[in-house]
Design an enzyme around this catalytic site. Structure first.
Site, PDB file in Angstrom:
ATOM      1  N   TRP A  12      22.718  22.333  44.939  1.00 56.22           N
ATOM      2  CA  TRP A  12      23.034  23.540  44.155  1.00 56.22           C
ATOM      3  C   TRP A  12      22.205  24.727  44.637  1.00 56.22           C
ATOM      4  CZ3 TRP A  12      27.485  22.709  42.413  1.00 56.22           C
ATOM      5  CH2 TRP A  12      27.840  21.506  41.796  1.00 56.22           C
ATOM      6  N   LYS A  19      26.677  20.791  30.887  1.00 61.36           N
ATOM      7  CA  LYS A  19      25.640  19.769  30.987  1.00 61.36           C
ATOM      8  C   LYS A  19      24.953  19.590  29.630  1.00 61.36           C
ATOM      9  CE  LYS A  19      26.531  19.578  35.408  1.00 61.36           C
ATOM     10  NZ  LYS A  19      26.085  20.519  36.416  1.00 61.36           N
ATOM     11  N   ASP A  39      18.556  28.800  37.965  1.00 61.75           N
ATOM     12  CA  ASP A  39      19.737  28.031  37.573  1.00 61.75           C
ATOM     13  C   ASP A  39      19.231  26.873  36.719  1.00 61.75           C
ATOM     14  OD1 ASP A  39      21.891  26.317  37.355  1.00 61.75           O
ATOM     15  OD2 ASP A  39      22.224  26.084  39.507  1.00 61.75           O
TER      16      ASP A  39
HETATM   17  C1  PLP Z   1      26.600  21.295  37.663  1.00 58.89           C
HETATM   18  C2  PLP Z   1      25.695  22.264  38.262  1.00 58.89           C
HETATM   19  C3  PLP Z   1      26.142  23.445  38.877  1.00 58.89           C
HETATM   20  C4  PLP Z   1      27.610  23.761  39.028  1.00 58.89           C
HETATM   21  O1  PLP Z   1      28.096  24.283  37.873  1.00 58.89           O
HETATM   22  P1  PLP Z   1      29.595  24.847  37.755  1.00 58.89           P
HETATM   23  O2  PLP Z   1      29.592  25.336  36.331  1.00 58.89           O
HETATM   24  O3  PLP Z   1      30.516  23.701  37.998  1.00 58.89           O
HETATM   25  O4  PLP Z   1      29.759  25.928  38.730  1.00 58.89           O
HETATM   26  C5  PLP Z   1      25.216  24.328  39.370  1.00 58.89           C
HETATM   27  N1  PLP Z   1      23.897  24.086  39.268  1.00 58.89           N
HETATM   28  C6  PLP Z   1      23.425  22.959  38.705  1.00 58.89           C
HETATM   29  C7  PLP Z   1      21.956  22.745  38.620  1.00 58.89           C
HETATM   30  C8  PLP Z   1      24.294  22.025  38.187  1.00 58.89           C
HETATM   31  O5  PLP Z   1      23.824  20.907  37.612  1.00 58.89           O
END
Ligand code: PLP
Length: 352
Positions: A101, A194, A170
């Protein structure tokens, strides 16, 4: 039979949230209309989004110089959008590369301007979190992924914000799992699916000081437009925001962040202890950097692996297969996963 859902995302939601959400599809707030068919400008929905914002503020103690946004496009759009809004032509952004990511985020930022990888754990398969990261004066902001969902590593302390260097994180897979100090960050973003709610909305918590650094951006990609319009520049993802609100309400009712952090500490501790005590499981992440949300491990003995898979299936454990890029296993312990489910997994580990 109840399933024990260790899925990494979209992931488990509290049962009572699912019940309320399903009722709202038929008859929302006793108004004889579905949540799916009311206007997003109606008072009924404005109450929902305002309540969701207030829950974010209460649970995370968000200071009043920050704005809360519910956007679309997932965390993946934020990779680009955060850089588009923050990175000026003559500046350099510093990215910490701790997994897939992070890498996607920095590749998007490179489309906007200068990016320097200021630390990386790639040479060891992203199994650790880099330490003593040097942030030079030329770096205008640092971006990092607080929890590496795929590899099972997590930052347990964060790069420091300074007057000349903003911090962007993030937090898709560990927001609302533990205490954080919002003032240490300038932009936090998280895809809902999540630890917040269903896929479809992305939570952004943004320091008002970093709005309008770059101007004249496409409206949908401009944070200041969304702040001005209170996340209602266009039709927001109504249902996803509603279910996120219900999940945050559930979290508040159960005791908030302090309480869930203790529960999460406990859940991850008993699982890691079982892994360390077993003679056939091997944890993937460096011990000091282990994630409390995503526990990654491998089984080398094929016979044990076969038995482990059979037992998991027999006990209705789902979503425990590792990400396709690392293999092995990954048990995700998000907020809504009950300790009973962890105990079922730990009993299997001990029985083999
Ligand atoms: C799942 C995840 C993403 C991707 O998220 P989307 O909403 O599908 O774009 C990005 N960063 C992390 C840390 C993730 O766990």
């Amino acid at each position: 039979m109840t399933k024990h859902n260790f899925g990494a995302g979209p992931c488990i939601l509290p049962k009572e949230v699912l019940k309320l959400a399903s009722e709202s599809i038929i008859n929302f707030n006793e108004i004889d209309l579905s949540i799916l068919e009311i206007s997003h400008r109606s008072q009924d929905f404005i109450n929902v989004i305002e309540k969701a914002k207030k829950l974010v503020i209460d649970l995370l103690n968000v200071p009043n110089n920050y704005s809360i946004l519910f956007l679309q496009g997932g965390a993946s759009l934020q990779f680009f959008m955060s850089a588009l809004n923050l990175l000026k032509k003559d500046q350099t952004a510093g990215y910490i590369n701790t997994g897939s990511w992070s890498k996607k985020a920095l590749l998007e930022a490179k489309k906007i301007g200068n990016v320097e990888i200021i630390a990386s754990s790639e040479e060891k398969g992203f199994s650790f979190i880099p330490r003593n990261i040097n942030i030079s004066d030329k770096i205008s902001y640092v971006h990092f992924t607080s929890n590496n969902t795929i590899y099972g590593t997590q930052f347990h302390s964060y790069p420091k914000r300074s007057k000349n260097c903003f911090i962007v994180s993030d937090m898709s897979s560990d927001i609302f799992s533990k205490k954080i100090n919002i003032s240490d960050f300038d932009i936090i973003y998280a895809g809902a699916q999540k630890n917040i709610g269903p896929a479809g909305t992305t939570l952004v918590i943004i320091n008002n000081e970093v709005l309008n650094i770059n101007s004249n951006l496409p409206s949908m990609l401009d944070y200041s437009v969304h702040v001005d319009k209170s996340s209602m520049f266009n039709t927001p993802p109504v249902f996803s925001i509603y279910v996120s609100m219900l999940t945050l309400q559930w979290l508040k009712k159960m005791g908030g962040i302090n309480k869930i952090e203790k529960i999460n500490d406990n859940k991850s501790r008993i699982l890691y202890d079982a892994i360390d005590e077993s003679n056939y499981l091997k944890g993937y992440a460096n011990k000091a950097d282990r994630s409390k949300m995503n526990v990654t491990f491998t089984i080398e003995n094929d016979n044990k692996k076969k038995k482990f898979d059979e037992m998991c299936q027999h006990k209705s454990i789902v979503g425990i297969k590792g990400h396709r890029s690392v293999g092995g296993y990954r048990a995700s312990l998000y907020n809504a996963l009950e300790i009973d489910s962890v105990n079922v997994l730990v009993d299997i580990i001990k029985s083999l």
